[in-house]
Write an enzyme that holds these catalytic residues in place. Structure first.
Site, PDB file in Angstrom:
ATOM      1  N   HIS A  43       6.381   5.685   2.503  1.00 50.44           N
ATOM      2  CA  HIS A  43       7.297   4.821   2.376  1.00 50.44           C
ATOM      3  C   HIS A  43       8.681   5.307   1.414  1.00 50.44           C
ATOM      4  CE1 HIS A  43       3.428   2.568   3.051  1.00 50.44           C
ATOM      5  NE2 HIS A  43       4.190   1.793   3.962  1.00 50.44           N
ATOM      6  N   GLN A  46       8.538   7.943  11.137  1.00 52.25           N
ATOM      7  CA  GLN A  46       8.387   7.846  12.512  1.00 52.25           C
ATOM      8  C   GLN A  46       6.347   8.519  13.043  1.00 52.25           C
ATOM      9  OE1 GLN A  46      10.232  12.253  13.031  1.00 52.25           O
ATOM     10  NE2 GLN A  46      12.209  11.344  12.799  1.00 52.25           N
ATOM     11  N   MET A  66       0.616  11.076   5.676  1.00 52.79           N
ATOM     12  CA  MET A  66      -0.226   9.799   4.642  1.00 52.79           C
ATOM     13  C   MET A  66      -0.144   8.870   5.755  1.00 52.79           C
ATOM     14  SD  MET A  66       1.880  10.985   1.636  1.00 52.79           S
ATOM     15  CE  MET A  66       1.866  12.761   0.631  1.00 52.79           C
ATOM     16  N   GLY A 104       0.743  -1.009  -0.445  1.00 54.32           N
ATOM     17  CA  GLY A 104       0.114  -0.240   0.008  1.00 54.32           C
ATOM     18  C   GLY A 104       0.896   1.253   0.248  1.00 54.32           C
ATOM     19  N   ASP A 145       4.608   6.184  12.873  1.00 56.94           N
ATOM     20  CA  ASP A 145       4.554   4.760  13.721  1.00 56.94           C
ATOM     21  C   ASP A 145       5.708   5.253  15.075  1.00 56.94           C
ATOM     22  OD1 ASP A 145       2.043   3.509  12.842  1.00 56.94           O
ATOM     23  OD2 ASP A 145       3.252   3.947  10.862  1.00 56.94           O
TER      24      ASP A 145
HETATM   25  O1  PAF Z   1       4.983  -0.784   9.267  1.00 57.62           O
HETATM   26  C1  PAF Z   1       4.723  -0.764   9.238  1.00 57.62           C
HETATM   27  O2  PAF Z   1       4.674  -1.341   7.901  1.00 57.62           O
HETATM   28  C2  PAF Z   1       4.491  -2.283   9.963  1.00 57.62           C
HETATM   29  O3  PAF Z   1       4.838  -2.938  11.056  1.00 57.62           O
HETATM   30  C3  PAF Z   1       5.710  -3.648   9.795  1.00 57.62           C
HETATM   31  C4  PAF Z   1       7.269  -2.633  10.281  1.00 57.62           C
HETATM   32  C5  PAF Z   1       6.029  -3.612   8.100  1.00 57.62           C
HETATM   33  C6  PAF Z   1       5.696  -4.801  10.028  1.00 57.62           C
HETATM   34  O4  PAF Z   1       5.074  -5.845   9.500  1.00 57.62           O
END
Ligand code: PAF
Length: 279
Positions: free
Chosen positions: A37, A148, A184, A32, A150
């Site tokens: 990312h 950051q 995002m 996604g 998360d």
């Molecule tokens: O942040 C994420 O996308 C997920 O928690 C991770 C770190 C890839 C673990 O599944």
């Protein structure tokens, strides 16, 4: 960019790079992919010679009534984006490769994983640590990069890495936002057109809280005030102003502040934060 679907194929590529002295950066994702990312990929490319991204939707970090079954699967689009950004390898493991002994695990993250998102999503961080440990064992990168946005996840992973993989450097990138301020997130896809208009109020509330904090408003007063405001649009899960290094109450020794929140907008759970120096 090669897509590796087996551990053997991935490790043989990585071993050959490593034997030439090349440094490997790893960006674990659940797919996604969005610009958040891609900013992790950009940092990875800057810091290392080779970049591996994984796409694996990890079942063990979802609670029973959460969105594991609906989690967006956009692999074709993800591959196109990663190709555009010229990474070196994509790893898309099967569940059996990640969990050869089954999904059960006795990993317990402890204190930092039991509060905030961990309190609302029991076992969530145990699942995150379980999958990241396994991915680290397979990829053995020199560094791994997390967002950051998360923030609690970042601390939990940094703590796990310091204990079990001290050779892996954990790096982070600031949250990437839409023009209206919304952080995002893959889960933003769940928002309706009307909800998308409301969602940026969360970031506005974070900014206002930061300002109130810097203006010396007591933490209890400002959190009560902001929760009242937010509850007009959202169901507030938590809204906390804490020490950013420990996620505990602010003390005289606190150098960095974290304002962290989670809310529901309809059935979508949004999280966001602001981190800043105490000044
Ligand atoms: O942040 C994420 O996308 C997920 O928690 C991770 C770190 C890839 C673990 O599944």
């Amino acid at each position: 960019m090669k897509t590796h679907t087996t551990i053997q194929s991935l490790q043989s590529a990585i071993d050959s790079w490593r034997s030439q002295g090349q440094r490997i950066a790893f960006v674990p994702t659940m797919g996604g992919l969005h610009d958040g990312h891609l900013s992790l990929v950009a940092l990875a490319k800057q810091k290392a010679d080779k970049v591996i991204v994984s796409v694996f939707v990890n079942p063990t970090q979802f609670g029973e009534n959460e969105d594991f079954d609906q989690y967006p699967n956009t692999l074709e689009q993800d591959i196109a984006l990663l190709e555009q950004h010229q990474i070196d390898g994509l790893y898309t493991p099967s569940i059996e490769q990640i969990y050869p002994q089954g999904l059960d695990s006795d990993i317990k993250v402890g204190e930092v994983g039991d509060i905030l998102c961990g309190a609302s999503r029991p076992g969530h961080f145990d699942g995150v640590v379980q999958v990241v440990r396994r991915l680290f064992e397979i990829v053995k990168p020199n560094m791994a990069i997390f967002g950051q946005k998360d923030y609690q996840q970042l601390l939990v992973i940094a703590q796990m890495a310091a204990q079990y993989f001290p050779e892996i450097e954990v790096l982070s990138q600031p949250t990437i936002r839409e023009q209206d301020g919304l952080a995002m997130s893959t889960r933003n896809q769940y928002l309706s057109i009307d909800e998308k208009k409301i969602a940026p109020r969360l970031y506005q509330a974070l900014l206002q809280t930061k300002q109130d904090y810097l203006d010396n408003t007591p933490v209890e007063v400002l959190t009560n005030r902001v929760k009242n405001t937010l509850s007009k649009d959202f169901k507030v899960d938590y809204f906390e102003v804490l020490d950013a290094n420990t996620l505990k109450q602010i003390t005289d020794n606190t150098s960095k502040i974290a304002i962290l929140c989670a809310v529901f907008l309809g059935s979508t759970r949004l999280i966001d934060n602001i981190i800043f120096n105490k000044g």
